[in-house]
Design a protein around this motif. Structure first.
Motif, PDB file in Angstrom:
ATOM      1  N   LEU A 105      51.674  32.808  75.950  1.00  8.40           N
ATOM      2  CA  LEU A 105      51.997  31.791  74.954  1.00  8.40           C
ATOM      3  C   LEU A 105      51.247  30.511  75.313  1.00  8.40           C
ATOM      4  O   LEU A 105      51.385  30.000  76.428  1.00  8.40           O
ATOM      5  N   THR A 106      50.445  30.004  74.391  1.00 12.52           N
ATOM      6  CA  THR A 106      49.683  28.778  74.658  1.00 12.52           C
ATOM      7  C   THR A 106      49.906  27.778  73.532  1.00 12.52           C
ATOM      8  O   THR A 106      50.110  28.156  72.377  1.00 12.52           O
ATOM      9  N   ASP A 107      49.867  26.501  73.873  1.00 11.03           N
ATOM     10  CA  ASP A 107      50.070  25.463  72.866  1.00 11.03           C
ATOM     11  C   ASP A 107      48.949  25.487  71.834  1.00 11.03           C
ATOM     12  O   ASP A 107      47.763  25.619  72.172  1.00 11.03           O
ATOM     13  N   TYR A 108      49.331  25.338  70.581  1.00  8.31           N
ATOM     14  CA  TYR A 108      48.380  25.475  69.467  1.00  8.31           C
ATOM     15  C   TYR A 108      47.259  24.443  69.531  1.00  8.31           C
ATOM     16  O   TYR A 108      46.092  24.773  69.309  1.00  8.31           O
ATOM     17  N   MET A 109      47.587  23.200  69.854  1.00  9.28           N
ATOM     18  CA  MET A 109      46.560  22.168  69.919  1.00  9.28           C
ATOM     19  C   MET A 109      45.864  22.167  71.272  1.00  9.28           C
ATOM     20  O   MET A 109      44.640  22.059  71.351  1.00  9.28           O
ATOM     21  N   GLY A 110      46.626  22.315  72.344  1.00  4.68           N
ATOM     22  CA  GLY A 110      46.043  22.271  73.675  1.00  4.68           C
ATOM     23  C   GLY A 110      45.083  23.415  73.937  1.00  4.68           C
ATOM     24  O   GLY A 110      44.119  23.267  74.699  1.00  4.68           O
ATOM     25  N   SER A 111      45.331  24.574  73.304  1.00  4.41           N
ATOM     26  CA  SER A 111      44.503  25.770  73.541  1.00  4.41           C
ATOM     27  C   SER A 111      43.779  26.221  72.280  1.00  4.41           C
ATOM     28  O   SER A 111      43.454  27.399  72.135  1.00  4.41           O
ATOM     29  N   ARG A 112      43.510  25.274  71.385  1.00  2.82           N
ATOM     30  CA  ARG A 112      42.920  25.622  70.087  1.00  2.82           C
ATOM     31  C   ARG A 112      41.506  26.186  70.194  1.00  2.82           C
ATOM     32  O   ARG A 112      41.008  26.785  69.231  1.00  2.82           O
ATOM     33  N   HIS A 113      40.856  26.007  71.344  1.00  4.14           N
ATOM     34  CA  HIS A 113      39.473  26.467  71.473  1.00  4.14           C
ATOM     35  C   HIS A 113      39.358  27.913  71.964  1.00  4.14           C
ATOM     36  O   HIS A 113      38.244  28.405  72.176  1.00  4.14           O
ATOM     37  N   ILE A 114      40.492  28.586  72.161  1.00  3.35           N
ATOM     38  CA  ILE A 114      40.402  30.012  72.491  1.00  3.35           C
ATOM     39  C   ILE A 114      39.761  30.748  71.316  1.00  3.35           C
ATOM     40  O   ILE A 114      40.232  30.644  70.176  1.00  3.35           O
ATOM     41  N   LYS A 115      38.705  31.483  71.586  1.00  2.00           N
ATOM     42  CA  LYS A 115      37.968  32.141  70.505  1.00  2.00           C
ATOM     43  C   LYS A 115      38.785  33.282  69.900  1.00  2.00           C
ATOM     44  O   LYS A 115      39.553  33.951  70.586  1.00  2.00           O
TER      45      LYS A 115
ATOM     46  N   ASN B 225      47.114  23.733  84.559  1.00  2.22           N
ATOM     47  CA  ASN B 225      46.808  24.588  83.420  1.00  2.22           C
ATOM     48  C   ASN B 225      45.785  25.627  83.884  1.00  2.22           C
ATOM     49  O   ASN B 225      45.481  25.728  85.072  1.00  2.22           O
ATOM     50  N   ILE B 226      45.231  26.366  82.932  1.00  2.00           N
ATOM     51  CA  ILE B 226      44.222  27.373  83.261  1.00  2.00           C
ATOM     52  C   ILE B 226      42.874  26.967  82.665  1.00  2.00           C
ATOM     53  O   ILE B 226      42.724  26.851  81.445  1.00  2.00           O
ATOM     54  N   GLY B 227      41.908  26.726  83.510  1.00  2.00           N
ATOM     55  CA  GLY B 227      40.570  26.337  83.077  1.00  2.00           C
ATOM     56  C   GLY B 227      39.762  25.900  84.277  1.00  2.00           C
ATOM     57  O   GLY B 227      40.303  25.652  85.360  1.00  2.00           O
ATOM     58  N   LYS B 228      38.472  25.789  84.100  1.00  2.00           N
ATOM     59  CA  LYS B 228      37.596  25.515  85.243  1.00  2.00           C
ATOM     60  C   LYS B 228      37.854  24.160  85.882  1.00  2.00           C
ATOM     61  O   LYS B 228      37.672  23.990  87.092  1.00  2.00           O
ATOM     62  N   GLU B 229      38.281  23.157  85.092  1.00  2.00           N
ATOM     63  CA  GLU B 229      38.499  21.839  85.691  1.00  2.00           C
ATOM     64  C   GLU B 229      39.659  21.867  86.681  1.00  2.00           C
ATOM     65  O   GLU B 229      39.674  21.115  87.664  1.00  2.00           O
ATOM     66  N   TYR B 230      40.642  22.751  86.450  1.00  2.93           N
ATOM     67  CA  TYR B 230      41.832  22.781  87.298  1.00  2.93           C
ATOM     68  C   TYR B 230      41.564  23.406  88.665  1.00  2.93           C
ATOM     69  O   TYR B 230      42.392  23.292  89.581  1.00  2.93           O
TER      70      TYR B 230
ATOM     71  N   PHE C  18      50.091  24.833  78.444  1.00  2.98           N
ATOM     72  CA  PHE C  18      49.664  23.876  77.425  1.00  2.98           C
ATOM     73  C   PHE C  18      48.181  24.073  77.116  1.00  2.98           C
ATOM     74  O   PHE C  18      47.778  24.164  75.965  1.00  2.98           O
ATOM     75  N   ILE C  19      47.359  24.145  78.167  1.00  3.42           N
ATOM     76  CA  ILE C  19      45.922  24.371  78.011  1.00  3.42           C
ATOM     77  C   ILE C  19      45.543  25.673  78.698  1.00  3.42           C
ATOM     78  O   ILE C  19      45.835  25.874  79.875  1.00  3.42           O
ATOM     79  N   PHE C  20      44.905  26.546  77.964  1.00  4.36           N
ATOM     80  CA  PHE C  20      44.358  27.787  78.506  1.00  4.36           C
ATOM     81  C   PHE C  20      42.922  27.880  78.006  1.00  4.36           C
ATOM     82  O   PHE C  20      42.684  28.114  76.825  1.00  4.36           O
ATOM     83  N   ARG C  21      41.971  27.618  78.897  1.00  2.00           N
ATOM     84  CA  ARG C  21      40.565  27.562  78.507  1.00  2.00           C
ATOM     85  C   ARG C  21      39.967  28.958  78.338  1.00  2.00           C
ATOM     86  O   ARG C  21      40.291  29.885  79.087  1.00  2.00           O
TER      87      ARG C  21
ATOM     88  N   THR D 147      36.952  30.559  84.315  1.00  2.00           N
ATOM     89  CA  THR D 147      38.239  30.640  85.000  1.00  2.00           C
ATOM     90  C   THR D 147      39.300  31.271  84.109  1.00  2.00           C
ATOM     91  O   THR D 147      40.048  32.159  84.532  1.00  2.00           O
ATOM     92  N   GLY D 148      39.370  30.825  82.862  1.00  2.00           N
ATOM     93  CA  GLY D 148      40.327  31.401  81.940  1.00  2.00           C
ATOM     94  C   GLY D 148      40.108  32.885  81.739  1.00  2.00           C
ATOM     95  O   GLY D 148      41.062  33.669  81.684  1.00  2.00           O
ATOM     96  N   ASN D 149      38.843  33.297  81.672  1.00  2.74           N
ATOM     97  CA  ASN D 149      38.554  34.710  81.449  1.00  2.74           C
ATOM     98  C   ASN D 149      38.870  35.567  82.663  1.00  2.74           C
ATOM     99  O   ASN D 149      39.127  36.774  82.533  1.00  2.74           O
ATOM    100  N   GLU D 150      38.886  34.963  83.846  1.00  3.37           N
ATOM    101  CA  GLU D 150      39.330  35.695  85.025  1.00  3.37           C
ATOM    102  C   GLU D 150      40.801  36.101  84.868  1.00  3.37           C
ATOM    103  O   GLU D 150      41.202  37.224  85.203  1.00  3.37           O
ATOM    104  N   PHE D 151      41.599  35.169  84.336  1.00  6.50           N
ATOM    105  CA  PHE D 151      43.003  35.476  84.073  1.00  6.50           C
ATOM    106  C   PHE D 151      43.148  36.441  82.896  1.00  6.50           C
ATOM    107  O   PHE D 151      43.975  37.361  82.936  1.00  6.50           O
ATOM    108  N   ILE D 152      42.371  36.204  81.845  1.00 15.15           N
ATOM    109  CA  ILE D 152      42.451  37.081  80.671  1.00 15.15           C
ATOM    110  C   ILE D 152      42.107  38.518  81.047  1.00 15.15           C
ATOM    111  O   ILE D 152      42.794  39.467  80.632  1.00 15.15           O
ATOM    112  N   ASP D 153      41.076  38.694  81.846  1.00 11.73           N
ATOM    113  CA  ASP D 153      40.704  40.048  82.284  1.00 11.73           C
ATOM    114  C   ASP D 153      41.835  40.696  83.076  1.00 11.73           C
ATOM    115  O   ASP D 153      42.102  41.899  82.933  1.00 11.73           O
ATOM    116  N   LYS D 154      42.500  39.890  83.928  1.00 13.07           N
ATOM    117  CA  LYS D 154      43.616  40.423  84.712  1.00 13.07           C
ATOM    118  C   LYS D 154      44.788  40.806  83.802  1.00 13.07           C
ATOM    119  O   LYS D 154      45.409  41.871  83.984  1.00 13.07           O
ATOM    120  N   LEU D 155      45.088  39.965  82.813  1.00 12.34           N
ATOM    121  CA  LEU D 155      46.172  40.271  81.882  1.00 12.34           C
ATOM    122  C   LEU D 155      45.859  41.527  81.069  1.00 12.34           C
ATOM    123  O   LEU D 155      46.744  42.372  80.847  1.00 12.34           O
TER     124      LEU D 155
END
Length: 393
Positions: free
Chosen positions: A96-106, A157-162, A68-71, A75-83
Motif C-alpha cells: 500500500l503506497t500513498d497516492y501522491m507520495g508514490s504517484r511516479h510508480i510506473k 521510505n523506499i527509494g535511492k535517496e533513503y 508514503f513514498i515508494f520509488r 532501490t525500489g525495484n530491489e524490493f519490488i523484485d523481492k515482493l
C-alpha cells in the motif's frame, strides 16, 4: 470575464472544500494503545535496507507493507523484485503506497507486481465531493508487518535517496524501529485498517494475528489522522524539567507548540533542535525562519545537520521518555496527515537514541541569529508566501 469568474468560482470551491475537510479531521478518531514490545533502533539506510530485505526473504505466510513514498528506481525495484518473488512462492503480499507520495510508480511496474501475485493499492486517492481535501490529506505512515511477528515503523521510505544513493542529498539520516512482541498486532491492525479503506471486503486471516510473546518494554502507539499529534507533543514538552531534544526535517509548529517550547526554555529547560542544512521541499526553510528566530532569542539551540540530509522525527525529554515515528514538527503532520508514532520509556533504548542524537549534533553546525537575519532579499520576499502556504508544506 468568463475566465475571471471561473477562477473566482474555483477559489471559492477550494476554500469551502478545505474548510469542510479541516472540520471533518478535527472529529477524526485517534488512538493511543499501550502494549509490550522488543525494539531495535535503526538510524542508517543501508542497515534498514539489509535488515528489511532479510526479513522479507524469511517470510513464510504474509508480507504487509505501507509507505508514503515508494520509488520506482533501483532501490525500489530491489524490493519490488523481492515482493514478486515471495508472491510467486505463494506468500500473501500486500503493498500500500500513498497516492501522491508514490504517484511516479510506473503502470508497467504495477502490472508486473500484480502479474506476480502482489496485491497492490494506492492509499488516499483523489475523491469527490471534497476533491481538494482528498488530494491534500496524505497517508504518511510507514508500516511493515511480516508473518504477523515482525514489524517496522519510522521515518524511512523506499527509494535511492533513503540509502544515500542520491547525490542531491548525500547520506540520509533517519530513525526507524524494528519491533517484535505484542505491539506487532497493533501495527497489523492499522495496516489492515488503511488497506480496507481502499479495498472494501478485505478478509481477515487468523495467520495475521499469531500468538506473540510479551516484549521487554512498554510502548504506546499513537495513531492519528490529522489531529491530536500537537496535543501529544505539547504534553511531553510541558512535563520537561531539564532537557528536550527535537529532530525533524521540517519545523513549522504553529503557535501552540511553539509557545510550549518557549515556555519550557523560560523555566530553564535546555531545548535543542536538529534540522537539515538543506531543504528537500520548496518554501519549508523560509516558513520556519520566524519560529527559529524566536527560539534562538529565547536561548534554545538550533543545530543544522551537515553530513547529508536529516529526515529523522524524534522527541526526547529528560532522558525519560522518547517519541519516534512519522510525524514531523510541522502543520501538515499536526493537522492533515495520517501518522503513527511510538512513545517509550525503556532506558536502554533511550540511551541508544540519545547517543545517536548527540553524534548527529557533533556533525551539525549551530544556527546563529545573524545568519537568519542576513538572508537575501529574494528569501525575504519568499517568506510571506511560505508562511501563507505553511499548512500545506
Amino acid at each position: 470575464m468568463v475566465f475571471v469568474l471561473l477562477v473566482i468560482a474555483l477559489v471559492i470551491w477550494m476554500g469551502i472544500d478545505l474548510m469542510l475537510g479541516a472540520k471533518k479531521r478535527r472529529k477524526n478518531p485517534s488512538s493511543l494503545k499501550s502494549v509490550s514490545a522488543d525494539m531495535e533502533f535503526i538510524a542508517d539506510g543501508d542497515d534498514f535496507l539489509r535488515m528489511l530485505l532479510k526479513d522479507l526473504d524469511a517470510a513464510v505466510d504474509h508480507i504487509h507493507m505501507m509507505f508514503f513514498i515508494f520509488r520506482d528506481d533501483t532501490t525500489g525495484n530491489e524490493f519490488i523484485d523481492k515482493l514478486c518473488e515471495k508472491a510467486s512462492y505463494g506468500i500473501h503480499v500486500r503493498l500500500l503506497t500513498d497516492y501522491m507520495g508514490s504517484r511516479h510508480i510506473k503502470k508497467s511496474t504495477i502490472k508486473k507486481m500484480k502479474k506476480s501475485g502482489v496485491h497492490f493499492s494506492f492509499s488516499r486517492k483523489a475523491t469527490f465531493p471534497l476533491f481538494f481535501t482528498s488530494i491534500n490529506e496524505r497517508n504518511h505512515r510507514k508500516i511493515t508487518v511480516i508473518d504477523g511477528k515482525i514489524g517496522y515503523m519510522g521515518g524511512f521510505n523506499i527509494g535511492k535517496e533513503y540509502v544515500g544513493k542520491d547525490p542531491k542529498f548525500g547520506y540520509w539520516r533517519d530513525y526507524h524501529l524494528r519491533i517484535k512482541g505484542e505491539a506487532v498486532h497493533e501495527l497489523q491492525k492499522q495496516f489492515l485498517s488503511d488497506w480496507s479503506r481502499e479495498n472494501a471486503g478485505t478478509e481477515l486471516d487468523e495467520a495475521f494475528f499469531p500468538s506473540l510473546p510479551k516484549g521487554n518494554a512498554l510502548v504506546s502507539l499513537h495513531i492519528t489522522n490529522g489531529n491530536s499529534v500537537e496535543e501529544m507533543f505539547i504534553s511531553l514538552i510541558d512535563d520537561a524539567t531539564s532537557l528536550i531534544y527535537i529532530g525533524t526535517p521540517y519545523y513549522i509548529p504553529g503557535d501552540k507548540l511553539q509557545e510550549s517550547l518557549l515556555n519550557a526554555s523560560s523555566r530553564g529547560v535546555n531545548v535543542k533542535l536538529i534540522l537539515p542544512i538543506r531543504a528537500d521541499h520548496p518554501f519549508v526553510q523560509e516558513a520556519s525562519f520566524p519560529y527559529l528566530v524566536e527560539l534562538i532569542e529565547a536561548g534554545c539551540e538550533i543545530h543544522q545537520y551537515m553530513n547529508g540530509f536529516f529526515h529523522a522525527k524524534v522527541l526526547l525529554v529528560d532522558d525519560q521518555v522518547c517519541d519516534i515515528g512519522t510525524a514531523n514538527f510541522d502543520k501538515r503532520s499536526l493537522t492533515i496527515n495520517g501518522e503513527i508514532n511510538c512513545i517509550f520509556r525503556d532506558q536502554e533504548m533511550i540511551t541508544k537514541v540519545k547517543n545517536t542524537i548527540e553524534r548527529d549534533i557533533v556533525q551539525s553546525d549551530p544556527l546563529h541569529l545573524k545568519r537568519l537575519k542576513d538572508r537575501t532579499l529574494k528569501n525575504r520576499l519568499i517568506g510571506p508566501i511560505a508562511r501563507a502556504l505553511s499548512p500545506f508544506l
